[in-house]
Design an enzyme around this catalytic site. Structure first.
Site, PDB file in Angstrom:
ATOM      1  N   GLU A 261       0.892  -1.165   0.000  1.00  0.00           N
ATOM      2  CA  GLU A 261       0.000   0.000   0.000  1.00  0.00           C
ATOM      3  C   GLU A 261       0.927   1.211   0.000  1.00  0.00           C
ATOM      4  O   GLU A 261       1.407   1.640   1.042  1.00  0.00           O
ATOM      5  CB  GLU A 261      -0.887  -0.064   1.245  1.00  0.00           C
ATOM      6  CG  GLU A 261      -2.139   0.758   1.110  1.00  0.00           C
ATOM      7  CD  GLU A 261      -1.990   2.088   1.799  1.00  0.00           C
ATOM      8  OE1 GLU A 261      -1.736   3.066   1.048  1.00  0.00           O
ATOM      9  OE2 GLU A 261      -2.110   2.153   3.022  1.00  0.00           O
ATOM     10  N   CYS A 295      -2.013   8.931   2.664  1.00  0.00           N
ATOM     11  CA  CYS A 295      -1.761   8.449   1.305  1.00  0.00           C
ATOM     12  C   CYS A 295      -2.985   8.690   0.446  1.00  0.00           C
ATOM     13  O   CYS A 295      -2.899   8.696  -0.774  1.00  0.00           O
ATOM     14  CB  CYS A 295      -1.351   6.983   1.327  1.00  0.00           C
ATOM     15  SG  CYS A 295      -2.542   5.964   2.146  1.00  0.00           S
TER      16      CYS A 295
END
Ligand code: UN1
Length: 505
Positions: A261, A295
């Site tokens: 990720e 993110c």
């Protein structure tokens, strides 16, 4: 803060390696943790040396051999108690997250809530680790698949979600019958030690203290060690694309399993028929929330040219209201960046704006007279689609606003970057919305409508495409990556028919 640290069992100097029990390191190296909010030292954590790391992994392997035999719903019962224990400490842990990572209190507590939510999800999942049955083509045969525990899951986490991302992995891994070795960011090891020790205490009551282990490092070496370790069948890593590429390469070399990720470069598309009230609050939270250090933060607003002026006017007015300051003070909306390097990246990006033909419409400065030198202004940049800056992820509250002609143009720019985590569209037009969600629409792992790009719930699978790494964590069927799939064929007849009609006599 002192009271909270000691209530959470953190001393001035905490150990940094936990396997079946606390493991001491002889290196004498420590990570010094300083709050970005005010520069105060929060504590120190010992760095796990090579011998401590080895003990942690060999302990984990030993514990796994027993833990995998515990029935999954019983594993779920342990995770249920973990969720309750996290609830009891939510306020204290939330404050620690705020102090250590610099996010505002509500987001600090929200992060612990995210850990609680995934624990609850995992409890239900512990009774739903379903496999399929298949009809065999061979007479008197039965086929089915089953899901077995996999082994050690190595979890590498980033500073910005110092508890929740571990929990997405660890709670699911635990009900799947795996054990976890956590390598937190060296910027936020205190949250890791505190969260891990709460979970370990619960696990200890069931005789399984070692299912949640932890190693603290002070650089990339420990993560690389974990990635290279053939005793660890699965590595889940969250962080930069650069880190992910190094980890992926190392894990691939030994043909291990990787859940990545990595970076995002998320855009939101604003159409002329959008509800501008939703747009303003959605973009504000997406771009300014967590000081742009998610993110999933909105980095690019792709705004229809006909509503550009209105969009900018409303957004600038909202940015002016943002209270910047100590994240632990009620009412603050934006805290500091994590460290001096992040401020440098912010400054460097802002300096490039005019060189690349953009214009700062709001903010752009590092703030003086704050409790630490890490506070910056949230920044809006009038940009054009050709700018190189738009292709890069700067982990700071900088929003590039780009005019678009129509939804297709917006989708094209949305998809024109190397990252593919999150995306969104603001529109009440069904054709624009469905086009954005269609096969020819957004190429990201997350696509939202009438909201920003950040703040996903745990129920869905979380992650993205392209350089974001392709991994999926948290909800839906992400659990399958944490288990070993086995296809079984059983012959209950008196003959041995072969598949595909092969005759061998
Ligand atoms: C991250 O920034 O690595 O969707 C995770 C969100 C949060 C998780 C972000 N639930 O913004």
């Amino acid at each position: 803060m002192r009271d909270i640290l000691s209530a959470l069992g953190l001393q001035d100097s905490s150990p940094g390696a936990f396997g079946k029990s606390t493991i001491s390191s002889s290196s004498g190296r420590e990570v010094r943790v300083v709050s970005p909010a005010n520069g105060a030292e929060l504590g120190r954590v010992a760095v796990a040396d090579g011998a401590a790391y080895d003990r942690v992994v060999s302990d984990a392997l030993e514990v796994f051999k027993e833990w995998r035999k515990v029935p999954a719903p019983e594993r779920g019962e342990l995770v249920r108690k973990v969720g309750l224990a996290l609830r009891d400490s939510k306020q204290q842990l939330g404050r620690l997250v705020s102090a250590e990572a610099g996010k505002i209190l509500s987001e600090g507590e929200g992060e612990i809530q995210e850990a609680i939510d995934i624990a609850d999800f995992a409890v239900g999942l512990s009774r739903q680790l379903y496999g399929k049955t298949m009809h065999s083509e061979r007479r008197n045969h039965r086929m089915y698949e089953q899901w077995h525990p996999l082994g050690i899951v190595g979890v590498i986490t980033a500073f910005n979600f110092p508890a929740a991302v571990w929990a997405w992995n660890a709670m699911i891994a635990a009900v799947c019958g795996d054990v976890v070795v956590w390598k937190p960011s060296e910027l936020t090891p205190l949250t890791a030690v505190a969260v891990n020790s709460i979970c370990r205490q619960v696990a200890k009551q069931s005789g399984f203290e070692g299912i949640f282990s932890l190693v603290v490092g002070d650089g990339p070496e420990l993560g690389q060690k974990l990635a290279a370790d053939a005793r660890v069948p699965c590595i889940s890593a969250t962080g930069s694309c650069r880190m992910g590429k190094a980890v992926a390469k190392t894990v691939a070399e030994r043909l291990g399993r990787c859940i990545l990720e990595l970076g995002g470069n998320n855009a939101t598309i604003v159409m002329p028929d959008a509800d501008m009230k939703l747009v303003t609050s959605g973009v504000l939270f997406g771009a300014v929330g967590t000081a742009g250090q998610r993110c999933t933060s909105i980095r690019r607003a792709l705004v229809h040219e006909s509503v550009m002026d209105q969009f900018l006017e409303k957004l600038v007015a909202a940015y002016k209201q943002v209270r910047i300051g100590d994240p632990l003070v009620k009412g603050t909306l934006m805290g500091p960046l994590i460290h001096a390097g992040a401020v440098d990246s912010y400054r460097a990006a802002v300096e490039r704006v005019s060189k690349e033909g953009g214009q700062v419409a709001y903010g752009g400065k590092v703030l003086a007279g704050m409790p630490s030198p890490l506070y910056v202004e949230p920044t809006i940049v009038k940009a054009h689609e050709g700018m190189q800056l738009l292709k890069e992820e700067t982990f700071a509250p900088i929003l590039y606003v780009v005019p678009i002609r129509d939804v297709e143009h917006g989708i094209e720019i949305n998809n024109s970057v190397s990252q593919g985590l999150s995306s969104s569209i603001f529109s009440r037009n069904m054709q624009s919305v469905e086009g954005f969600l269609s096969a020819a629409g957004s190429d990201c792992g997350i696509a939202n409508v009438n909201m920003g790009t950040s703040g996903a719930e745990i129920g869905g699978a979380f992650g993205g495409e392209k350089e974001t790494g392709g991994g999926r964590e948290a909800g839906s069927d992400s659990w399958k990556q944490y288990m070993r799939r086995q296809t079984c064929a059983i012959n209950y007849g008196d003959d041995l028919p072969l598949a595909q009609g092969v005759v061998f006599s």
